[in-house]
Design an enzyme around this catalytic site. Structure first.
Site, mmCIF file in Angstrom:
data_model
loop_
_atom_site.group_PDB
_atom_site.id
_atom_site.type_symbol
_atom_site.label_atom_id
_atom_site.label_comp_id
_atom_site.label_asym_id
_atom_site.label_seq_id
_atom_site.Cartn_x
_atom_site.Cartn_y
_atom_site.Cartn_z
ATOM 1 N N HIS A 256 54.510 27.877 30.970
ATOM 2 C CA HIS A 256 53.222 27.479 31.064
ATOM 3 C C HIS A 256 53.172 26.985 32.971
ATOM 4 C CE1 HIS A 256 49.164 27.760 31.000
ATOM 5 N NE2 HIS A 256 49.144 26.679 31.608
ATOM 6 N N TYR A 260 50.730 28.366 36.988
ATOM 7 C CA TYR A 260 50.188 27.723 37.925
ATOM 8 C C TYR A 260 50.912 27.993 39.183
ATOM 9 C CZ TYR A 260 46.972 26.014 34.985
ATOM 10 O OH TYR A 260 45.765 26.071 33.891
ATOM 11 N N HIS A 407 43.630 38.277 28.517
ATOM 12 C CA HIS A 407 43.331 37.167 29.123
ATOM 13 C C HIS A 407 44.300 36.920 30.635
ATOM 14 C CE1 HIS A 407 43.296 32.741 30.079
ATOM 15 N NE2 HIS A 407 44.843 32.925 29.966
ATOM 16 N N PHE A 408 45.563 37.431 30.314
ATOM 17 C CA PHE A 408 46.402 36.953 31.658
ATOM 18 C C PHE A 408 46.395 38.092 32.539
ATOM 19 C CE2 PHE A 408 49.981 38.313 28.478
ATOM 20 C CZ PHE A 408 50.235 39.499 29.119
ATOM 21 N N HIS A 409 45.542 39.164 32.274
ATOM 22 C CA HIS A 409 45.410 40.234 33.183
ATOM 23 C C HIS A 409 44.119 39.757 34.282
ATOM 24 C CE1 HIS A 409 48.427 42.773 31.325
ATOM 25 N NE2 HIS A 409 48.210 43.504 32.332
ATOM 26 N N ARG A 470 49.537 42.518 20.584
ATOM 27 C CA ARG A 470 50.243 42.718 21.938
ATOM 28 C C ARG A 470 51.423 43.338 21.737
ATOM 29 N NH1 ARG A 470 51.840 37.003 24.371
ATOM 30 N NH2 ARG A 470 52.617 38.264 26.044
ATOM 31 N N ARG A 471 52.110 43.537 22.871
ATOM 32 C CA ARG A 471 53.514 44.019 22.927
ATOM 33 C C ARG A 471 54.037 44.854 21.838
ATOM 34 N NH1 ARG A 471 56.959 38.279 24.089
ATOM 35 N NH2 ARG A 471 56.530 38.666 26.265
#
Lengths: 618, 178
Positions: A256, A260, A407-409, A470-471
């Site tokens: 995580h 950041y 989300h993370f794209h 996913r994946r």
């Protein structure tokens, strides 16, 4: 200038406080390249490393997009996972972190207005990072050929008992040590500056670099333990088994805060560069410092929120991680306020009026400005889907679905990546004295990235709600069909494919623009200055600059959040796990299948392995 | 430290949102009773599942009035039993473990979803509702043929379930050979 003349002119700025609040100054018409040519070369080298990873990673991205959606499958579905591993490692470890060390080196040297203490040391950490990543990268790419017995189809998360070749873990370790030494380089340079300027406030950019570095040391400690004490010896056959829950937990301890880590250089650019490009000034220096302190404190004791659905971790630990995660929204919410307020200030200085009319006066033709603004907008959207992820019980619905990929794209794939590309249009001339080949292409490129991502990411979120995982190489199954929401599965697939294609086109434009820019000759007059904040560092309480104090509290919070769960995991399953075998991903995949596949799978073998059009369109 | 009044309002709104989100998750736990996959089962040896009375013969078993337990083993690349036959309108606790690598267990289109980690047993309690069929997929990458790993759940009327279980509650392995 001479090749070694990295020191500023002795008379420049001697003994005077940096007056622009973001630290340092670029007096007259000097660019960073003029003033610190040695450091500029290092920054340029890190950016080139980042762009190389970006080129390979995005090429694999489009291959995956077309494969997953069934539009084109020139490679087998087994190779898909090699592409996927490489896409993850090259983009989120290599591209982001190489760019980060460049931005941080630039920001630290610029804001301290002082060269790095030892340039040879700087090249040493760069060399370690490049060597490590090359080893890891080649190990992954070797998965495409069965000629060598080396591969690492374990994805970016490398969950045991899936096992990669030792070179994969070894390369990661070398890369990690490189980043540690980079942090040490920045700290040594800062301490040298501190001796020269005992009574000054830490310039804002330097403050951001130093706090983020401490966060990185805290975060990577667990990854280092996981790799050096468990995964690497295990892959070398020195230990028989590992505890899958323990290595997963250590991964997410790192996993995580690393997000950041990717984000902090983007934040640094939003806080210290974007307002100036908009013609404004940063709204508040003290609040920017508060935000970075909050990230240092809260980024790490939240990793268990990636493990809400893991057995073997008590509900209470998950609840603590959830609470911490929600508080981690605060610094991002504060950032949204500060960035918008700073830009609005710029617009009003430029003559903008009205409740929203000021938006018209902003420099939308500037690719650096527009790119960063669009990146920020996407980050807001990503923040909202992140709140859903963080909601422990709604998480059941979307865990490991392609919602998470959507989300993370938005976050790393746009807030970070698009900011980096946009910043390149502003920063590259500063570190090379070469003007950008085409700012128009740059503008088109950042808008295309935004449009492509809007399409792809939105459709991914919607598919996730249908339960699409996913994946996976082939998200269609023989036994059932997906329901529909915001369009059926096939329709959403098409949106993903079109979005992904637009993104790839944008990446090609970006890289071409950079390459053509490198062919430009050096010119004068490219120097840009950064404006001082409206509320400067004199408004910030001194305690904010006590990074040792914040680092200490960060370690304490991490101990509070992680000591009990890790002790519990080790007590339950043992340090080396409750047994089980390693599943090396270094063997010929077909052999594993032939050995282990149940009859039902053998029937589907042509579908599963042969690429083709398994499942087809529902 | 000078904080602008607009910033203070924004800060208060932000904190309000955070408390609201924490409150909603807390409500979900204590109100509707959504509990998390947790550490309620001891660990097992993934290479010795045939010595475990739950997983030696993966099956569905009645454990109380209208309450059932489904013992499921995930492996490269499938689930056992397959299909998992469940009685309608009952409460079912899935106990899922893996005999090789980490897998996922996702009942597509529902919120029944858990990680399956070798050595650990995931427990997940659901209400089955009326008769229907669901797809089950592995949603964690587990190897070269991960995309071929699927199973199914058949929710059948109570009577049909009792017939197929052969009138005994211990089942005979697959639990569903209509």
């Amino acid at each position: 200038m001479t090749a070694t003349a990295d020191a500023p002119a002795a008379t420049a700025d001697d003994g005077t406080a940096p007056d622009d609040g973001t630290g340092g100054s670029e007096p007259g018409t000097e660019t960073f390249y003029d003033r610190f040519p040695e450091a500029a070369r290092i920054v340029r080298a890190t950016f080139l490393g980042a762009f190389l990873a970006f080129a390979v990673g995005t090429t694999f991205g489009i291959i995956q997009t077309l494969h997953r959606t069934g539009i084109a499958r020139p490679f087998s579905s087994v190779d898909y996972y090699t592409f996927l591993t490489a896409h993850g490692v090259f983009l989120v470890l290599s591209f982001t972190i190489f760019f980060l060390v460049g931005v941080f080196t630039w920001a630290l040297v610029r804001s301290l207005d002082r060269p790095l203490v030892n340039t040879r040391f700087s090249w040493a950490w760069y060399g370690l990072m490049a060597t490590g990543m090359t080893l890891t990268g080649l190990t992954i790419l070797a998965g495409f050929t069965s000629a060598v017995d080396v591969s690492a189809d374990v994805l970016f998360t490398f969950y045991a008992p899936l096992q990669a070749h030792p070179l994969f873990y070894g390369g990661l370790a070398v890369f990690l040590v490189g980043t540690w030494l980079a942090g040490l380089d920045w700290w040594r340079t800062f301490l040298a500056w501190r001796r020269e300027h005992p009574d000054e406030r830490i310039p804002l950019q330097a403050f951001m670099v130093l706090t983020t570095t401490i966060m990185w040391y805290v975060a990577t400690s667990a990854l280092a333990i996981s790799v050096l004490f468990f995964l690497l010896p295990w892959s070398l056959g020195l230990i028989e088994t590992v505890n899958p829950t323990l290595t997963r937990t250590l991964f997410w301890f790192f996993g995580h805060p690393v997000v950041y880590f990717w984000l902090m250089p983007a934040y640094l650019l939003w806080y210290t560069v974007l307002p100036s490009i908009a013609g404004g000034r940063l709204f508040s220096d003290p609040l920017a410092r508060v935000v970075f302190v909050l990230f240092l404190l809260l980024s790490t004791p939240v990793g268990i929120h990636h493990q809400y659905l893991d057995p073997g971790i008590a509900e209470g630990f998950k609840f603590v991680a959830m609470t911490n995660t929600m508080f981690l929204l605060l610094p991002s919410l504060l950032t949204a306020f500060t960035v918008v307020a700073s830009v609005e200030y710029g617009a009003r200085v430029r003559g903008g009026t009205g409740l929203f009319g000021w938006l018209r006066t902003l420099p939308w033709r500037d690719p650096a400005f527009t790119g960063m603004m669009l990146a920020g907008l996407m980050f807001a959207a990503g923040g909202f889907s992140g709140m859903v992820n963080a909601g422990m019980n709604i998480n059941y619905l979307i865990h490991n679905t392609i919602w998470v990929t959507g989300h993370f794209h938005l976050t790393v794939g746009t807030a970070v990546a698009l900011t980096f590309m946009a910043a390149t249009y502003w920063l590259w001339p500063q570190i090379t004295n070469k003007p950008i080949y085409s700012r128009q292409i740059g503008l088109a490129q950042v808008v295309l990235w935004f449009a492509g991502m809007a399409l792809m990411s939105n459709a991914m979120h919607a598919q996730g709600l249908l339960g699409v995982p996913r994946r996976t190489a082939e998200p269609t199954y023989s036994g059932f069909e997906y329901g529909s929401a915001f369009g059926g599965y096939g329709e959403l697939n098409l949106q993903v494919a079109i979005g992904g294609t637009i993104l790839f086109a944008s990446a090609v434009l970006f890289l071409s623009n950079v390459v053509l820019t490198m062919g430009n000759s050096r010119t004068d007059g490219l120097a840009e200055t950064l404006a001082e904040p409206i509320s400067g560092s004199e408004d910030a309480p001194l305690v904010l600059d006590n990074i040792r104090l914040w680092g200490g509290i960060a370690v304490l919070l991490v101990l509070l959040a992680y000591a009990l769960p890790i002790v519990a995991i080790v007590q339950r399953g043992g340090l080396f796990g409750p047994g089980g075998e390693a599943y090396p991903m270094v063997l010929d995949a077909l052999a594993i299948l032939a050995e282990q596949a149940p009859d039902v799978l053998v029937e589907r073998m042509p579908d599963v392995l042969g690429g083709g059009w398994a499942g087809g369109w529902p | 430290m000078h904080v602008h009044s607009y910033e203070k309002i924004w800060l208060a709104l932000g904190l309000g949102l955070i408390l609201l989100l924490i409150g909603s998750v807390t409500y979900g736990a204590v109100g509707p009773g959504v509990s998390m996959v947790a550490a309620d089962q001891p660990t097992v040896d993934p290479t010795a599942l045939d010595e475990d009375d739950r997983f030696a013969e993966p099956r569905v078993e009645q454990v109380g009035e209208n309450e059932y337990e489904a013992y499921v083993v995930a492996f490269q690349f499938g689930f056992e039993p397959d299909p998992i036959v469940l009685p309608a309108n009952s409460t079912v606790t899935f106990m899922v473990t893996s005999r090789d690598v980490t897998h996922g267990f996702e009942v597509v289109g529902t919120n029944a979803n858990t990680m399956v980690i070798p050595g650990e047993v995931s427990t997940l309690t659901v209400e089955t509702g009326g008769p229907t069929e669901y797809g089950v997929i592995c949603n964690e990458y587990c190897g070269a043929a991960h995309h071929g790993m699927e199973g199914s759940i058949e929710v059948v009327p109570q009577e049909e379930f009792e017939e197929s279980a052969g009138g005994s509650s211990d089942g005979d392995g697959s639990g569903g050979d209509q």
